[in-house]
Motif scaffolding. Sequence first.
Motif, short mmCIF file in Angstrom:
data_model
loop_
_atom_site.label_atom_id
_atom_site.label_comp_id
_atom_site.label_asym_id
_atom_site.label_seq_id
_atom_site.Cartn_x
_atom_site.Cartn_y
_atom_site.Cartn_z
N VAL A 78 0.85 -1.19 0.00
CA VAL A 78 0.00 0.00 0.00
C VAL A 78 0.88 1.24 0.00
O VAL A 78 1.75 1.39 0.86
CB VAL A 78 -0.94 0.01 1.22
N HIS A 79 0.68 2.11 -0.99
CA HIS A 79 1.44 3.36 -1.11
C HIS A 79 0.47 4.52 -0.94
O HIS A 79 -0.51 4.63 -1.68
CB HIS A 79 2.12 3.45 -2.49
N SER A 80 0.75 5.38 0.01
CA SER A 80 -0.13 6.53 0.24
C SER A 80 0.64 7.82 0.10
O SER A 80 1.84 7.89 0.41
CB SER A 80 -0.78 6.46 1.64
N ASN A 109 4.15 13.97 1.27
CA ASN A 109 4.56 12.95 2.23
C ASN A 109 4.11 11.59 1.72
O ASN A 109 2.95 11.41 1.36
CB ASN A 109 3.95 13.22 3.61
N GLN A 110 5.04 10.64 1.68
CA GLN A 110 4.72 9.30 1.20
C GLN A 110 4.96 8.29 2.31
O GLN A 110 5.85 8.46 3.13
CB GLN A 110 5.58 8.95 -0.02
N VAL A 138 -4.16 6.87 -2.57
CA VAL A 138 -3.69 5.56 -2.13
C VAL A 138 -3.69 4.63 -3.33
O VAL A 138 -4.68 4.55 -4.07
CB VAL A 138 -4.57 4.97 -1.02
N SER A 139 -2.57 3.94 -3.54
CA SER A 139 -2.48 2.95 -4.59
C SER A 139 -2.03 1.62 -3.99
O SER A 139 -1.38 1.59 -2.93
CB SER A 139 -1.51 3.38 -5.70
N ARG A 146 1.39 -5.39 -10.67
CA ARG A 146 0.39 -4.44 -11.15
C ARG A 146 0.04 -3.44 -10.05
O ARG A 146 -0.08 -3.82 -8.88
CB ARG A 146 -0.88 -5.17 -11.60
N THR A 147 -0.13 -2.17 -10.42
CA THR A 147 -0.50 -1.13 -9.47
C THR A 147 -1.88 -0.60 -9.81
O THR A 147 -2.15 -0.25 -10.95
CB THR A 147 0.52 0.02 -9.48
N LEU A 148 -2.76 -0.55 -8.79
CA LEU A 148 -4.14 -0.12 -8.96
C LEU A 148 -4.46 0.99 -7.97
O LEU A 148 -3.98 0.98 -6.84
CB LEU A 148 -5.10 -1.30 -8.72
N GLN A 149 -5.26 1.97 -8.41
CA GLN A 149 -5.71 3.02 -7.51
C GLN A 149 -6.77 2.47 -6.57
O GLN A 149 -7.65 1.71 -6.99
CB GLN A 149 -6.28 4.20 -8.30
#
Length: 483
Positions: A78-80, A109-110, A138-139, A146-149
């Motif tokens: 999880v990337h925010s 900020n990540q 958030v992705s 694969r990266t999804l929103q």
Amino acid sequence: MNASTRTLLALTLAAAFGGFAATAVHEGMRAPALAADAAAAAPAAVPAAAALPSAVAGTPLPSLAPMLKRVLPAVVSVHSQQRVRISNPFANDPFFRRMFPNIPQERINQSLGSGVIVDAQRGLVLTNHHVIEGADEVSVTLADGRTLQAEFVGSDPDTDVALMRIPVPKDTPLTAIPLADSSRLQVGDFVVAVGNPFGIGQTVTSGIVSAVGRSGLQGLGYQNFIQTDASINPGNSGGALVNLDGQLVGINTASFNPRGSMAGNIGLGFAIPSNLAGDVMRQLLATGEVHRGSLGIDTQDVDARIAGGLGLDAARGAVVTRVYPQSAAAAAGLQVGDVILAANGQRIDDRDTLRNFEGLQAVGSQVTLDLRRDGRPLQLTATLREQPRSVTGATLDPRLSGASFAELPASARQAGIGGVLVESVARGSRAADNGLRQGDVVIAANSGRFDDLSGFRLSFSRQPPQLVLRIVRGNAQGDLLMQ
């Protein structure tokens, strides 16, 4: 040869092969180089690769790999991202902006964490609230890259559970982990933690259940943690804790290290039980928020003096100091002076233990209370009612018009803070003119004693001629005269 003997033999052979290989490499590095003519005269030796046997005495070696093949595709990274406006004293100066037109007005900020797909058809992902708290975007990155929103569904800060939804790809279906009944988990059960520690990529660690029902950790909310020695490091938050059948028993949420979480894991990891996470998820799906049951009482700890006065054998429990009208406790017949020693069979040592127990119960839950009344044992059953979530100031006192008040987060109460939170203050309102600000914590007032929102409301049953609030704002504390 029994199973235990075969397993021991397998581990011994594995150690022997590993030791042989390590010794060969070590000696090869230390040996001096051969003379060129000797090297030419001697044929080149090709070392044979020693492989671990797949079976010993016809018995396959145990492995977690088959189970993990089913689990790993369901654990995501999880990337925010959060946009934070930079406070620059020169930014509003026209001359300064002409001289430096490209000066940044905000920073990004990540943060990284983990998540678990729990419903493949609907794309539902469980994670921790603190992983996505305050995020603007958030992705989610799947195990295959694969990266999804992600779409925010809801979160509950008090249990640190959040729910997201990701689109379900038509070509490649998602994989989900089934939820286990975490109430059946026992100390000593083997568990596996999966997540993205320190952002290095998907990682698996294993261990056992060290404890269940763990609470009393400072700075966290309502607590009923699974404790494990499976490594849980920063970035593992929101990841999966699974049993050996590949079922989800917990959501990894915290680790303890005296030198701080970034110092690494020392075998004290904590996960939210799947039963609790599943209940929060269902409420978030239904209403977008979590509703909790409440007895409707104020209590205080039983110390040695109170224990002696009430004829108790030990200084433990929560003594009732107030029963609110129309509450679950009032309907059940609870009285001031009753000492609560257990709830649904769970030992109650103090008021914090009771508050934590209440916070984990749903509205309408039946709770059996073991009491002492006038030194005699008594058992009552109460059906919990919904605790108030917020109240507008105008309904309490005209001098509070424009403000709304809410319960403090459970993490604040765990840290020993009591009172109510100023949830909002309307601009130009009477409360704003009196100096009240959003985010203030009201810890006392001359209207009467209170510990929480229910007590705050009850303290205004008679409006005082002069109203003074004692507030905490940041690191400062002071009194406000409300006119």
